[in-house]
Design a protein around this motif. Structure first.
Motif, PDB file in Angstrom:
ATOM      1  N   SER A   1      26.341 -34.128 -33.197  1.00 19.50           N
ATOM      2  CA  SER A   1      25.795 -34.407 -31.877  1.00 19.50           C
ATOM      3  C   SER A   1      25.108 -35.776 -31.846  1.00 19.50           C
ATOM      4  O   SER A   1      25.258 -36.536 -30.895  1.00 19.50           O
ATOM      5  CB  SER A   1      24.859 -33.271 -31.492  1.00 19.50           C
ATOM      6  N   MET A   2      24.379 -36.110 -32.922  1.00 24.62           N
ATOM      7  CA  MET A   2      23.738 -37.432 -32.984  1.00 24.62           C
ATOM      8  C   MET A   2      24.787 -38.525 -33.034  1.00 24.62           C
ATOM      9  O   MET A   2      24.694 -39.535 -32.341  1.00 24.62           O
ATOM     10  CB  MET A   2      22.892 -37.550 -34.241  1.00 24.62           C
ATOM     11  N   LEU A   3      25.790 -38.319 -33.870  1.00 25.50           N
ATOM     12  CA  LEU A   3      26.792 -39.343 -34.088  1.00 25.50           C
ATOM     13  C   LEU A   3      27.571 -39.643 -32.809  1.00 25.50           C
ATOM     14  O   LEU A   3      27.827 -40.794 -32.485  1.00 25.50           O
ATOM     15  CB  LEU A   3      27.744 -38.871 -35.191  1.00 25.50           C
TER      16      LEU A   3
ATOM     17  N   ILE B   1      20.759 -41.561 -38.151  1.00 19.62           N
ATOM     18  CA  ILE B   1      21.058 -40.317 -38.846  1.00 19.62           C
ATOM     19  C   ILE B   1      20.199 -40.140 -40.086  1.00 19.62           C
ATOM     20  O   ILE B   1      19.653 -39.062 -40.322  1.00 19.62           O
ATOM     21  CB  ILE B   1      22.559 -40.255 -39.170  1.00 19.62           C
ATOM     22  N   VAL B   2      20.025 -41.202 -40.867  1.00 16.95           N
ATOM     23  CA  VAL B   2      19.263 -41.070 -42.109  1.00 16.95           C
ATOM     24  C   VAL B   2      17.794 -40.773 -41.809  1.00 16.95           C
ATOM     25  O   VAL B   2      17.133 -40.013 -42.511  1.00 16.95           O
ATOM     26  CB  VAL B   2      19.411 -42.336 -42.979  1.00 16.95           C
ATOM     27  N   VAL B   3      17.264 -41.345 -40.727  1.00 16.90           N
ATOM     28  CA  VAL B   3      15.876 -41.073 -40.363  1.00 16.90           C
ATOM     29  C   VAL B   3      15.784 -39.815 -39.494  1.00 16.90           C
ATOM     30  O   VAL B   3      14.993 -38.911 -39.758  1.00 16.90           O
ATOM     31  CB  VAL B   3      15.249 -42.269 -39.601  1.00 16.90           C
ATOM     32  N   GLY B   4      16.624 -39.767 -38.476  1.00 13.16           N
ATOM     33  CA  GLY B   4      16.506 -38.698 -37.486  1.00 13.16           C
ATOM     34  C   GLY B   4      16.852 -37.318 -38.018  1.00 13.16           C
ATOM     35  O   GLY B   4      16.126 -36.356 -37.763  1.00 13.16           O
ATOM     36  N   LEU B   5      17.953 -37.223 -38.750  1.00 11.36           N
ATOM     37  CA  LEU B   5      18.433 -35.897 -39.135  1.00 11.36           C
ATOM     38  C   LEU B   5      17.464 -35.149 -40.066  1.00 11.36           C
ATOM     39  O   LEU B   5      17.134 -33.998 -39.792  1.00 11.36           O
ATOM     40  CB  LEU B   5      19.835 -36.007 -39.744  1.00 11.36           C
ATOM     41  N   PRO B   6      16.989 -35.774 -41.156  1.00  8.23           N
ATOM     42  CA  PRO B   6      16.040 -35.046 -42.009  1.00  8.23           C
ATOM     43  C   PRO B   6      14.768 -34.640 -41.265  1.00  8.23           C
ATOM     44  O   PRO B   6      14.267 -33.534 -41.451  1.00  8.23           O
ATOM     45  CB  PRO B   6      15.717 -36.037 -43.126  1.00  8.23           C
ATOM     46  N   ILE B   7      14.263 -35.522 -40.376  1.00 13.63           N
ATOM     47  CA  ILE B   7      13.068 -35.156 -39.619  1.00 13.63           C
ATOM     48  C   ILE B   7      13.378 -33.944 -38.752  1.00 13.63           C
ATOM     49  O   ILE B   7      12.633 -32.967 -38.711  1.00 13.63           O
ATOM     50  CB  ILE B   7      12.600 -36.325 -38.720  1.00 13.63           C
ATOM     51  N   MET B   8      14.520 -34.007 -38.068  1.00 14.04           N
ATOM     52  CA  MET B   8      14.860 -32.911 -37.163  1.00 14.04           C
ATOM     53  C   MET B   8      14.978 -31.597 -37.919  1.00 14.04           C
ATOM     54  O   MET B   8      14.392 -30.588 -37.533  1.00 14.04           O
ATOM     55  CB  MET B   8      16.159 -33.221 -36.420  1.00 14.04           C
ATOM     56  N   ILE B   9      15.714 -31.619 -39.029  1.00 14.28           N
ATOM     57  CA  ILE B   9      15.954 -30.376 -39.755  1.00 14.28           C
ATOM     58  C   ILE B   9      14.672 -29.882 -40.427  1.00 14.28           C
ATOM     59  O   ILE B   9      14.343 -28.698 -40.383  1.00 14.28           O
ATOM     60  CB  ILE B   9      17.095 -30.565 -40.789  1.00 14.28           C
ATOM     61  N   GLY B  10      13.910 -30.800 -41.023  1.00 12.12           N
ATOM     62  CA  GLY B  10      12.655 -30.418 -41.679  1.00 12.12           C
ATOM     63  C   GLY B  10      11.687 -29.789 -40.695  1.00 12.12           C
ATOM     64  O   GLY B  10      11.164 -28.684 -40.925  1.00 12.12           O
ATOM     65  N   LEU B  11      11.445 -30.449 -39.583  1.00 11.13           N
ATOM     66  CA  LEU B  11      10.506 -29.917 -38.595  1.00 11.13           C
ATOM     67  C   LEU B  11      11.030 -28.624 -37.971  1.00 11.13           C
ATOM     68  O   LEU B  11      10.270 -27.682 -37.744  1.00 11.13           O
ATOM     69  CB  LEU B  11      10.219 -30.953 -37.500  1.00 11.13           C
TER      70      LEU B  11
ATOM     71  N   GLU C   1      30.294 -58.912 -36.262  1.00 10.62           N
ATOM     72  CA  GLU C   1      28.892 -58.648 -36.582  1.00 10.62           C
ATOM     73  C   GLU C   1      28.343 -57.462 -35.778  1.00 10.62           C
ATOM     74  O   GLU C   1      27.568 -56.663 -36.278  1.00 10.62           O
ATOM     75  CB  GLU C   1      28.080 -59.893 -36.250  1.00 10.62           C
ATOM     76  N   THR C   2      28.765 -57.378 -34.498  1.00 12.62           N
ATOM     77  CA  THR C   2      28.276 -56.282 -33.648  1.00 12.62           C
ATOM     78  C   THR C   2      28.601 -54.927 -34.256  1.00 12.62           C
ATOM     79  O   THR C   2      27.798 -53.997 -34.205  1.00 12.62           O
ATOM     80  CB  THR C   2      28.913 -56.374 -32.246  1.00 12.62           C
ATOM     81  N   PHE C   3      29.805 -54.830 -34.834  1.00 19.17           N
ATOM     82  CA  PHE C   3      30.194 -53.566 -35.448  1.00 19.17           C
ATOM     83  C   PHE C   3      29.223 -53.194 -36.561  1.00 19.17           C
ATOM     84  O   PHE C   3      28.801 -52.043 -36.672  1.00 19.17           O
ATOM     85  CB  PHE C   3      31.618 -53.656 -36.001  1.00 19.17           C
ATOM     86  N   TRP C   4      28.845 -54.188 -37.366  1.00 19.76           N
ATOM     87  CA  TRP C   4      27.954 -53.876 -38.487  1.00 19.76           C
ATOM     88  C   TRP C   4      26.549 -53.555 -38.005  1.00 19.76           C
ATOM     89  O   TRP C   4      25.879 -52.684 -38.567  1.00 19.76           O
ATOM     90  CB  TRP C   4      27.965 -55.006 -39.517  1.00 19.76           C
ATOM     91  N   THR C   5      26.105 -54.234 -36.920  1.00 17.56           N
ATOM     92  CA  THR C   5      24.824 -53.867 -36.327  1.00 17.56           C
ATOM     93  C   THR C   5      24.870 -52.414 -35.859  1.00 17.56           C
ATOM     94  O   THR C   5      23.945 -51.631 -36.103  1.00 17.56           O
ATOM     95  CB  THR C   5      24.513 -54.770 -35.114  1.00 17.56           C
ATOM     96  N   ALA C   6      25.974 -52.065 -35.181  1.00 16.88           N
ATOM     97  CA  ALA C   6      26.109 -50.697 -34.671  1.00 16.88           C
ATOM     98  C   ALA C   6      26.128 -49.692 -35.814  1.00 16.88           C
ATOM     99  O   ALA C   6      25.521 -48.622 -35.729  1.00 16.88           O
ATOM    100  CB  ALA C   6      27.376 -50.577 -33.834  1.00 16.88           C
ATOM    101  N   THR C   7      26.829 -50.056 -36.909  1.00 15.89           N
ATOM    102  CA  THR C   7      26.879 -49.159 -38.057  1.00 15.89           C
ATOM    103  C   THR C   7      25.478 -48.956 -38.623  1.00 15.89           C
ATOM    104  O   THR C   7      25.071 -47.829 -38.929  1.00 15.89           O
ATOM    105  CB  THR C   7      27.792 -49.744 -39.158  1.00 15.89           C
ATOM    106  N   ALA C   8      24.733 -50.062 -38.737  1.00 16.86           N
ATOM    107  CA  ALA C   8      23.368 -49.954 -39.254  1.00 16.86           C
ATOM    108  C   ALA C   8      22.520 -49.078 -38.336  1.00 16.86           C
ATOM    109  O   ALA C   8      21.770 -48.207 -38.808  1.00 16.86           O
ATOM    110  CB  ALA C   8      22.752 -51.342 -39.380  1.00 16.86           C
ATOM    111  N   ASN C   9      22.653 -49.266 -37.012  1.00 18.24           N
ATOM    112  CA  ASN C   9      21.877 -48.453 -36.079  1.00 18.24           C
ATOM    113  C   ASN C   9      22.216 -46.973 -36.198  1.00 18.24           C
ATOM    114  O   ASN C   9      21.325 -46.123 -36.220  1.00 18.24           O
ATOM    115  CB  ASN C   9      22.096 -48.918 -34.642  1.00 18.24           C
ATOM    116  N   SER C  10      23.519 -46.678 -36.280  1.00 15.66           N
ATOM    117  CA  SER C  10      23.914 -45.279 -36.428  1.00 15.66           C
ATOM    118  C   SER C  10      23.386 -44.714 -37.735  1.00 15.66           C
ATOM    119  O   SER C  10      22.956 -43.558 -37.793  1.00 15.66           O
ATOM    120  CB  SER C  10      25.438 -45.137 -36.397  1.00 15.66           C
ATOM    121  N   ALA C  11      23.429 -45.538 -38.792  1.00 18.73           N
ATOM    122  CA  ALA C  11      22.948 -45.068 -40.094  1.00 18.73           C
ATOM    123  C   ALA C  11      21.454 -44.755 -40.028  1.00 18.73           C
ATOM    124  O   ALA C  11      21.011 -43.695 -40.482  1.00 18.73           O
ATOM    125  CB  ALA C  11      23.234 -46.102 -41.176  1.00 18.73           C
TER     126      ALA C  11
END
Lengths: 287, 311
Positions: free
Chosen positions: B244-246, B98-108, B85-95
């Motif tokens: 770098s995020m990953l 990246i899905v939230v952080g990267l577009p904000i970073m690049i857009g701004l 389960e921890t692996f899937w939690t970690a996968t969700a956190n990484s997702a």
């Protein structure tokens, strides 16, 4: 500037909204960069109570006791010396490896050269961090576990792809005739490198040095794992977080320590601002 | 990946030289094999490629502790990882990261770059400031944010006079991951903006002036003109920030939250670290490393597809 303002005046207000939003965003962002800075600089002269009560107030006295406490508590003086030693040795080693390699790749005419070049370029893709544990085993196998020496050997390897790509593209701009004239006069490859290429490549070398200086000085995980907790060998980046304690961190001391670790980088940045920006731009990587 | 760097420097003549006609001395072995590259190549193979290859080998071994002897395990580690389960939690956190952080970073970053390139009043100051986070080490950044985000820190100091209840940002499972993402945005936006600005600087001012006279406002100008022109280069910056995020988020997580509270900030990169150096479950750790490696490649491919040149 004046021309632009004139154009802007001719546009209806509705059309200037874009400019206003991006301008506002830009300056809000600038504030978000400056405020943490201001906060941590003033905090490094305050006590916990002062920091908590009025976080943004200027310190009442410019008391350097937080700095002396930080330096003593985390042995920062020794850590700076270790960082300096590691960084300088790794920088020299990087150049010793990358310069001849770039020279050879820039002059190579055959397929082998292209293959070697793309092997280095692919290095950008290697998540060396994921392989931290095998690196740790390698240190043990070489008998260099928990030493600065291993980090000095390792850091140049992490920097080689970028350094070689930058230096090779720099050396490509040097006309072949120059080199051929030198070899006609009986110069060996290494002499050509030293006497013809090096003087012309000084800006490229400066770029590589600045870029690697930043990433070597700022390296954290490798030194943490590979050098370990030994205070005699650890670098400044590893020593700094030890000022953070689970219960009852002295924030003034922590911020003073942080400021202390940034000083060398800022010194270099203010002196070499232009060169450093150019270096970071051509490097296009972040540590 | 050289294409990656070439795209970044449209004005350098990467292969401007043409193969000079060679009548004498053609094709000796010395000429064809770049021997002086050998030391660097060996160094690189030993310290970089070697450990990565070893990662793939260890992923298929059972190695439950540093002092035990590893035995071949086939796909067991992967089975354990995928059942955890921890692996899937970690996968969700990484997702999320990246899905939230990267577009904000690049857009701004793009909007900031667009603004700086117009050379408004104070653009020099802005360019200077944008570089600040790129100079600061991960531990220094983390310590400043640790001080700001603590219950008596600056952030709550701002909120309290506004009548808002402060929060223990790093200790609250609902805000901890957001705080980590915020730290990454803080350290990445300015640097990306300066990179993108270096590309936008090359856009012809005549075209821009013409578009302005035709009545295009800044917003249109930014997204309809500058974005398409710089698109492939923005893709390059996005890839760098993605990697770098990953991977590098592990340092920030280690310094600020150690994956907690309740795994709320355990990312895949941090999971590799924890399994290897805290729990010494080495096979598991390196299996996650292999998974992350594959995700890295897939992500790069996806970004390349989304942001490839349109012209």
């Amino acid at each position: 500037m004046a021309q632009r303002a004139a154009v802007a005046r001719r546009l209806p207000l509705r059309d200037r909204i874009g400019s206003i939003t991006s301008g506002t965003l830009a300056w809000i962002y600038a504030a978000l960069l400056v405020i943490p800075f201001y906060y941590f600089i003033v905090s490094s002269f305050k006590t916990n109570e002062e920091i908590f009560e009025s976080p943004l107030a200027l310190p009442t006295t410019f008391d350097f006791s937080n700095f002396t406490t930080a330096i003593q508590q985390a042995d920062l003086g020794l850590a700076v010396a270790n960082s300096a030693l590691t960084t300088v040795a790794a920088l020299v080693l990087t150049l010793v490896l990358a310069l001849p390699a770039s020279f050879a790749l820039a002059r190579a005419r055959g397929k082998a050269g292209k293959i070697v070049e793309s092997v280095f370029a692919l290095g950008f893709l290697i998540p060396s961090f994921a392989a931290l544990f095998p690196t740790f085993l390698l240190a043990a196998a070489l008998g260099l576990f928990h030493t600065r020496t291993f980090v000095i050997f390792l850091l140049p390897a992490t920097a080689l792809p970028l350094s070689i790509v930058i230096l090779t593209s720099f050396m490509r701009t040097i006309p072949r005739e120059l080199e051929e004239a030198a070899s006609m006069d009986g110069a060996s490859s290494l002499q050509v490198l030293r006497q013809v290429y090096l003087p012309i490549c000084v800006p490229g070398i400066a770029t590589v040095l600045l870029l690697n200086f930043l990433s070597f000085w700022n390296a954290y995980l490798y030194p943490l794992i590979l050098i370990g907790p030994d205070t005699a060998q650890r670098t400044i980046q590893v020593a700094l977080p030890t000022l953070k304690v689970d219960a009852g961190t002295d924030y003034g001391v922590l911020m003073a320590g942080t400021l202390f670790t940034l000083l060398p980088v800022y010194l270099v940045y203010t002196v070499l601002q232009r060169q450093m920006q150019r270096a970071l731009l051509s490097g296009a990587v972040k540590g | 990946m050289t294409a990656l760097l070439d795209a970044g420097r449209p004005d350098t003549t990467g292969d401007g030289k043409t193969a000079a006609p060679r009548s004498r001395r053609r094709g000796t072995i010395r000429d064809r094999f770049p021997g002086l590259a050998l030391p660097a190549l060996i160094w690189y193979a030993v310290f970089m490629i070697g450990p990565v290859v070893a990662m793939f080998v260890i992923a298929f071994m059972s190695w439950p502790g540093m002092l035990t002897t590893p035995t071949p395990a086939g796909l067991d580690n992967f089975a354990r990882v995928f059942a955890d389960e921890t692996f899937w939690t970690a996968t969700a956190n990484s997702a999320i990261q990246i899905v939230v952080g990267l577009p904000i970073m690049i857009g701004l970053a793009f909007l900031l770059a667009f603004y700086v390139v117009q050379k408004p009043r104070g653009h020099r100051v802005l360019r200077y400031l944008l570089f600040i986070p790129a100079l600061i080490s991960a531990p220094a950044t983390a310590m400043v944010f640790y001080a700001m985000l603590n219950p008596d820190g600056l952030v709550n100091g701002f909120l309290r006079p506004l009548g808002l209840e402060g929060n223990e940002w790093l200790a609250d499972p609902t805000t901890a991951l957001g705080a980590i993402i915020a730290v990454e945005l803080w350290s990445g936006i300015g640097y990306s903006a300066v990179l993108i600005a270096s590309r936008l600087d090359g856009v012809e001012t005549e075209i821009v002036q013409a578009a302005r006279l035709d009545g295009a406002n800044d917003w249109r100008l930014a997204w309809r003109m500058y974005w398409p022109i710089a698109r492939d280069f923005i893709g390059v910056v996005a890839m760098l920030q993605f990697l770098s995020m990953l991977f590098n988020s592990a340092q920030t997580v280690l310094l600020l939250t150690q994956g907690g509270p309740e795994n709320a900030t355990t990312t895949l990169a941090y999971l590799i670290y924890r399994k290897a150096f805290v729990e010494t479950d080495l096979g598991y750790s390196q299996a996650v490393g292999v998974v992350l490696f594959v995700i890295g490649l897939l992500g790069m491919w996806a970004i390349r597809r989304t942001l490839r040149a349109t012209h």
